[in-house]
Scaffold this motif. Structure first.
Motif, short mmCIF file in Angstrom:
data_model
loop_
_atom_site.label_atom_id
_atom_site.label_comp_id
_atom_site.label_asym_id
_atom_site.label_seq_id
_atom_site.Cartn_x
_atom_site.Cartn_y
_atom_site.Cartn_z
N THR A 31 0.74 -1.04 0.02
CA THR A 31 0.15 -0.06 0.06
C THR A 31 0.92 1.34 0.12
N ARG A 36 2.81 6.49 -2.44
CA ARG A 36 3.95 7.00 -3.37
C ARG A 36 3.48 7.57 -4.63
N SER A 99 0.24 11.65 3.16
CA SER A 99 -0.68 10.53 3.46
C SER A 99 -1.59 10.95 4.75
N ARG A 105 -6.25 9.43 1.79
CA ARG A 105 -6.53 8.21 2.41
C ARG A 105 -7.69 7.55 2.21
N ARG A 126 0.73 1.13 7.17
CA ARG A 126 1.00 1.47 8.24
C ARG A 126 -0.54 1.47 9.30
N ASP A 127 -1.52 1.15 8.37
CA ASP A 127 -3.12 1.22 9.34
C ASP A 127 -3.70 0.00 8.69
N ARG A 176 10.34 10.41 9.92
CA ARG A 176 9.20 9.49 9.10
C ARG A 176 8.55 8.85 10.27
N ASP A 180 4.64 9.66 10.80
CA ASP A 180 3.55 8.47 10.63
C ASP A 180 2.94 7.94 11.92
N ARG A 183 0.30 11.62 13.32
CA ARG A 183 -0.72 12.24 12.54
C ARG A 183 -1.90 11.80 12.96
O1 DC Z 1 6.03 1.76 3.15
P1 DC Z 1 6.58 3.21 2.32
O2 DC Z 1 7.73 3.53 2.82
O3 DC Z 1 6.73 2.91 0.80
O4 DC Z 1 5.10 4.32 2.77
C1 DC Z 1 5.56 5.53 2.38
C2 DC Z 1 4.66 6.56 2.97
O5 DC Z 1 3.32 6.39 2.75
C3 DC Z 1 4.71 6.20 4.54
O6 DC Z 1 5.87 6.98 5.16
C4 DC Z 1 3.26 6.52 4.88
C5 DC Z 1 2.42 6.46 3.98
N1 DC Z 1 1.63 5.28 4.21
C6 DC Z 1 0.58 5.19 4.99
O7 DC Z 1 0.32 6.64 5.50
N2 DC Z 1 -0.22 4.20 4.98
C7 DC Z 1 0.08 3.03 4.39
N3 DC Z 1 -0.88 1.94 4.69
C8 DC Z 1 1.13 2.92 3.58
C9 DC Z 1 2.09 4.09 3.70
#
Ligand code: DC
Length: 235
Positions: A31, A36, A99, A105, A126-127, A176, A180, A183
């Motif tokens: 995801t 990205r 994000s 989102r 992340r979620d 970062r 993350d 937020r």
């Molecule tokens: O996993 P990544 O480094 O490719 O993700 C890039 C950014 O995208 C990460 O810093 C936060 C966001 N992200 C998010 O908010 N929710 C997700 N499910 C995946 C990534």
């Protein structure tokens, strides 16, 4: 069955998820790549991360979708394959910064939920366990110390022949993480029913084995439940 893997940048989520997906015949959904792709669009449109209204309007115009080529996820942005352009540090930082916005989102979460309905998936982000797939049968929170994650990134860049500074990478990772995790919308956190795995001292195969063990245990439970259910209907 769906497997949700959440955790901070550099914990090894995608490496482990890809390996296990291949082994179990699941579809791997990255995801972060979707956030990205959106971020790449905002950068190309010259929008700054603080411009929430402009980002919300641009998010409406950005169509993100995924497809698979030789088993590898490809991200399409308005029909164009942007896989080769989303891995830059600048795009990752823009993804983290943008994000935070609900307009970004909502759109991507809907796409992720649709994908999970159509197949058995291993989805990382992340979620995923807290928000995208709250009913996932297997939930993992994969983490590692900031130093370990920075060192992995450093070794990766050095292997490619790029000059880099370990402490600057670690600082970047910590910033970062902070964004993350703090937020307002869907911050990164361990779901209550997720299993915590710290990969700091584990090899890739060791971490895969740890996730597999959770999957096996949940599969056994699910099969037991189904068998009990069948028995009940027979009586
Ligand atoms: O996993 P990544 O480094 O490719 O993700 C890039 C950014 O995208 C990460 O810093 C936060 C966001 N992200 C998010 O908010 N929710 C997700 N499910 C995946 C990534």
């Amino acid at each position: 069955m769906n497997i949700a893997i959440d955790g901070p940048a550099g914990a090894g989520k995608s490496t482990i998820a890809k390996k296990l997906a291949k082994e179990l015949g699941y579809i791997y959904v990255d995801t972060g790549a979707m956030y990205r792709a959106m971020a790449l669009y905002f950068l190309e449109q010259g929008i700054a991360p603080e411009e929430e209204a402009a980002i919300a309007a641009a998010a409406e115009r950005a169509e993100v979708s995924i497809c698979y080529q030789d088993g590898q996820q490809q991200v399409l942005l308005n029909g164009e394959n942007v896989n080769g352009r989303i891995r830059r540090e600048e795009v990752g930082n823009m993804a983290s910064a943008t994000s935070i916005y609900p307009a970004v989102r909502t759109k991507l979460v809907a796409l992720q939920q649709k994908l999970a309905k159509s197949a058995d998936v291993i989805m990382d982000g992340r979620d995923i366990g807290t928000c995208v797939l709250p009913d996932a049968e297997v939930k993992i929170y994969l983490t590692a110390s900031a130093y370990t994650r920075a060192k992995r990134r450093y070794d990766e860049l050095r292997e490619k022949g790029e000059e880099c500074d370990l402490s600057a990478i670690q600082r970047d990772i910590e910033e970062r993480d902070d964004r993350d995790m703090h937020r307002e919308t869907s911050p990164l956190k361990q779901a209550e029913d997720a299993v915590l795995i710290d990969s700091s001292e584990l090899s890739i195969d060791g971490a895969v084995a740890a996730v597999r063990a959770v999957w096996q245990e949940r599969s056994r439970k699910a099969a037991g439940g189904a068998a009990a259910g069948e028995e009940n209907t027979c009586r």
